[in-house]
Design a protein around this motif. Structure first.
Motif, PDB file in Angstrom:
ATOM      1  N   LYS A   1       2.291   7.140  -7.068  1.00  0.00           N
ATOM      2  CA  LYS A   1       1.474   8.220  -7.629  1.00  0.00           C
ATOM      3  C   LYS A   1       2.242   9.538  -7.678  1.00  0.00           C
ATOM      4  CE  LYS A   1      -2.703   6.576  -5.416  1.00  0.00           C
ATOM      5  NZ  LYS A   1      -3.570   7.027  -4.341  1.00  0.00           N
TER       6      LYS A   1
ATOM      7  N   LEU B   1      -4.157   4.918   3.489  1.00  0.00           N
ATOM      8  CA  LEU B   1      -3.429   5.564   2.383  1.00  0.00           C
ATOM      9  C   LEU B   1      -4.257   5.732   1.109  1.00  0.00           C
ATOM     10  CD1 LEU B   1       0.306   4.449   2.703  1.00  0.00           C
ATOM     11  CD2 LEU B   1      -0.806   6.564   3.467  1.00  0.00           C
ATOM     12  N   PRO B   2      -5.182   4.786   0.790  1.00  0.00           N
ATOM     13  CA  PRO B   2      -6.010   5.043  -0.401  1.00  0.00           C
ATOM     14  C   PRO B   2      -6.878   6.298  -0.255  1.00  0.00           C
ATOM     15  CG  PRO B   2      -6.115   2.730   0.188  1.00  0.00           C
ATOM     16  CD  PRO B   2      -5.388   3.426   1.308  1.00  0.00           C
TER      17      PRO B   2
ATOM     18  N   GLU C   1      -8.344  -1.993  -5.199  1.00  0.00           N
ATOM     19  CA  GLU C   1      -6.893  -2.154  -5.086  1.00  0.00           C
ATOM     20  C   GLU C   1      -6.608  -3.493  -4.416  1.00  0.00           C
ATOM     21  OE1 GLU C   1      -4.409  -0.536  -6.178  1.00  0.00           O
ATOM     22  OE2 GLU C   1      -5.171   1.463  -6.632  1.00  0.00           O
TER      23      GLU C   1
ATOM     24  N   THR D   1      -3.078   0.556   7.131  1.00  0.00           N
ATOM     25  CA  THR D   1      -2.502   1.334   6.027  1.00  0.00           C
ATOM     26  C   THR D   1      -3.274   1.095   4.725  1.00  0.00           C
ATOM     27  OG1 THR D   1      -0.406   1.003   7.115  1.00  0.00           O
ATOM     28  CG2 THR D   1      -0.293   1.791   4.859  1.00  0.00           C
TER      29      THR D   1
ATOM     30  N   TYR E   1      -3.654  -5.432  -2.360  1.00  0.00           N
ATOM     31  CA  TYR E   1      -2.375  -5.287  -1.681  1.00  0.00           C
ATOM     32  C   TYR E   1      -1.911  -6.675  -1.259  1.00  0.00           C
ATOM     33  CZ  TYR E   1      -3.916  -0.450  -1.542  1.00  0.00           C
ATOM     34  OH  TYR E   1      -4.366   0.804  -1.896  1.00  0.00           O
TER      35      TYR E   1
ATOM     36  N   ALA F   1       0.836  -1.206   0.000  1.00  0.00           N
ATOM     37  CA  ALA F   1       0.000   0.000   0.000  1.00  0.00           C
ATOM     38  C   ALA F   1       0.871   1.257   0.000  1.00  0.00           C
ATOM     39  CB  ALA F   1      -0.935  -0.006   1.210  1.00  0.00           C
TER      40      ALA F   1
ATOM     41  N   GLU G   1      -5.090  12.198  -0.196  1.00  0.00           N
ATOM     42  CA  GLU G   1      -5.105  12.910  -1.474  1.00  0.00           C
ATOM     43  C   GLU G   1      -3.795  13.648  -1.728  1.00  0.00           C
ATOM     44  OE1 GLU G   1      -8.722  15.211  -1.315  1.00  0.00           O
ATOM     45  OE2 GLU G   1      -9.883  13.542  -2.127  1.00  0.00           O
TER      46      GLU G   1
ATOM     47  N   LYS H   1       2.302   1.560  -3.565  1.00  0.00           N
ATOM     48  CA  LYS H   1       1.313   2.017  -4.562  1.00  0.00           C
ATOM     49  C   LYS H   1       1.004   3.500  -4.375  1.00  0.00           C
ATOM     50  CE  LYS H   1      -1.077  -2.065  -6.165  1.00  0.00           C
ATOM     51  NZ  LYS H   1      -2.358  -2.592  -6.638  1.00  0.00           N
ATOM     52  N   SER H   2       1.015   3.949  -3.131  1.00  0.00           N
ATOM     53  CA  SER H   2       0.755   5.360  -2.872  1.00  0.00           C
ATOM     54  C   SER H   2       1.946   6.215  -3.330  1.00  0.00           C
ATOM     55  CB  SER H   2       0.475   5.542  -1.375  1.00  0.00           C
ATOM     56  OG  SER H   2      -0.002   6.812  -1.110  1.00  0.00           O
TER      57      SER H   2
ATOM     58  N   ASP I   1       0.417  14.185  -1.773  1.00  0.00           N
ATOM     59  CA  ASP I   1       1.521  13.376  -2.289  1.00  0.00           C
ATOM     60  C   ASP I   1       2.270  12.750  -1.102  1.00  0.00           C
ATOM     61  OD1 ASP I   1       3.741  13.663  -4.932  1.00  0.00           O
ATOM     62  OD2 ASP I   1       4.429  13.046  -2.949  1.00  0.00           O
ATOM     63  N   LEU I   2       2.249  11.425  -1.026  1.00  0.00           N
ATOM     64  CA  LEU I   2       2.832  10.742   0.144  1.00  0.00           C
ATOM     65  C   LEU I   2       4.326  11.032   0.285  1.00  0.00           C
ATOM     66  CD1 LEU I   2       2.564   8.795   2.563  1.00  0.00           C
ATOM     67  CD2 LEU I   2       2.943   6.893   0.982  1.00  0.00           C
TER      68      LEU I   2
END
Ligand code: AMP
Ligand code: GLY
Length: 424
Positions: free
Chosen positions: A21, A297-298, A357, A293, A359, A14, A301, A17-18, A303-304
């Motif tokens: 982005k 995290l999904p 998603e 998580t 995971y 997770a 919004e 994947k975050s 930027d991680l």
């Protein structure tokens, strides 16, 4: 930027994947990663506890930023080592990770700084612990001091069970050295809430609250697991409760760690119980929760990578951290028999057009074929405008992911719904 994520479970998938982005991320490496993560990152196969190999790899590969996700490497000092090599990291250093690494430390900290938690006594002598149990209120909770693979907690319904748990820790050493110190604490009741937060040691930015489902069976029955599913937000955690927790628990914890000369930077996880006497800390974790998580995290919004860098640099106060107003539900598909005995090696089919998603936690690649390789195999996360919608979607999509001997709980989110989760 080249990013390294230490770890290899659903939580790390997770996080990866975050991070993917972020337009600034060019390449992601995982140590060790897993067969499912391989679709989103380069899996190095380096063990998460193999600190010298991790540091060596990071240097040679020219890693620009590292995220250390699991408890073990954090408690062992992975962040200290990487930072020593000049690699910026997300995660607490060894001195701060003790907040999860030692329950005796965290309980003593809460007592010293008046942070609400269960009453407790600590023991390093078994006879003293057994003597205390003769008159202790029952039920009671026995906890091994160290990490103990998340299995060091016994809720004892009877005096005999408590004695057994103490003996298992201190005499039979079933948790190794983790059990030579123990905490015996008051049994609390109330809804549980997980609150993960970003903190740079000054500012605390709580993420969306969530609810874990730790028992293996429907209706919260059967043995504890690593987590069978999650929903977010947690309907018990009202705005009023959030304000109270910030004032009574979150900021005092960060300030207490500063006062102890152990500033905490990274993800600080508050495991809370909302008792009739107010919110109390059940446990601190020095890292993102798994499978929390996978629902939190999904919903992020922002930027991680930017938020993680700001956390590491100590500029969180100037950084926007925005969450969606949607709801999320993660249903974990496990191998039948987990957390006891189970078979692995079965091919996993994930439709390409899945509207959720996935995971991956326990799977490996056999050539091109993804096969089950663990107890918890994967989590399926769906979002919705209401909790009901998120739950319905997560189950509908999870039903399309198939492997032999798959098992999941059928009631993830039902308790939250009863608590008013349909009200947005
Ligand atoms: P842990 O392994 O520390 O996550 O604890 C496992 C679970 O034990 C928690 O999620 C709680 O449900 C429960 N627990 C831990 N401490 C207490 C307590 N003092 N009173 C009641 N339940 C507890
Ligand atoms: N879900 C609980 C934990 O990560 O410890």
């Amino acid at each position: 930027m080249k990013v390294l994520v230490v770890g290899g479970g659903g939580r790390e998938h997770a996080i990866i994947k975050s991070l993917k982005k972020s337009p600034r991320v060019t390449e992601i490496f995982a140590a060790p990663g897993n067969g499912g993560i391989a679709a989103d990152a380069v899996c190095t196969g380096i063990g998460a506890k193999d600190l010298p190999a991790i540091a060596d790899f990071a240097k040679k590969e020219g890693i620009d930023f590292a995220v250390v996700a699991p408890d073990d490497p954090l408690v062992l000092g992975c962040v200290d080592l990487l930072e020593g090599e000049g690699i910026p990291c997300f995660g607490p250093n060894k001195a701060a990770a003790i907040l999860e690494g030692s329950k005796v430390f965290s309980k003593d900290l809460m007592k010293k700084y008046k942070i609400p938690t269960a009453h407790y006594e600590t023991f390093d002598d078994m006879q003293a612990a057994l003597h205390y149990l003769e008159t202790a209120p029952i039920p009671t909770v026995v906890k091994a001091d160290g990490l103990a693979l998340g299995k060091g907690v016994t809720i004892a319904e009877t005096r005999e069970q408590a004695v057994e748990a103490v003996r298992a820790c201190m005499e039979d050493k079933v948790f190794g050295d983790s059990g030579s110190h123990i905490v015996i604490e008051e049994f609390l009741t109330g809804p549980e809430v997980s609150v993960l937060s970003f903190t740079d040691g000054k500012t605390v930015v709580p993420m969306i609250s969530s609810m874990d489902h730790k028992r293996v069976g429907d209706g919260d029955t059967g043995p504890n697991t690593g987590g069978m599913g999650t929903v977010a937000p947690n309907p018990y955690y009202t705005e009023e409760m959030a304000q109270r927790c910030m004032k009574e628990i979150f900021l005092p914890t960060v300030e207490a760690m500063n006062a102890e000369g152990r500033p905490f930077k990274g993800c600080l996880y508050f495991g809370l119980m909302l008792t009739a006497d107010g919110p109390k800390v059940i446990e601190y974790n020095c890292r993102f929760g798994d499978p929390e998580t996978q629902v939190v995290l999904p919903l992020l919004e922002s930027d991680l990578l930017t938020v993680m860098e700001a956390t590491a640099k100590g500029i969180l106060a100037e950084t926007e951290v925005k969450f969606s107003h949607q709801h999320a539900c993660c249903v974990v598909l496990a191998s039948e028999g987990y957390p006891k005995q189970y078979e692995t090696g079965f091919p996993i089919t994930i439709p390409a057009d899945l509207e959720a998603e996935v995971y991956v936690a326990g799977a490996k690649l056999d050539g091109e074929v993804l096969k089950t390789a663990g107890g918890r195999v994967l989590g399926v996360t769906a979002l919705g405008e209401s909790l009901q919608e998120a739950i319905d979607r997560a189950y509908a999509q999870a039903g399309k992911v198939t492997f032999a001997n798959a098992y999941c709980r059928k009631d993830i989110g039902q308790r939250a719904l009863q608590a008013g989760g349909t009200v947005k």
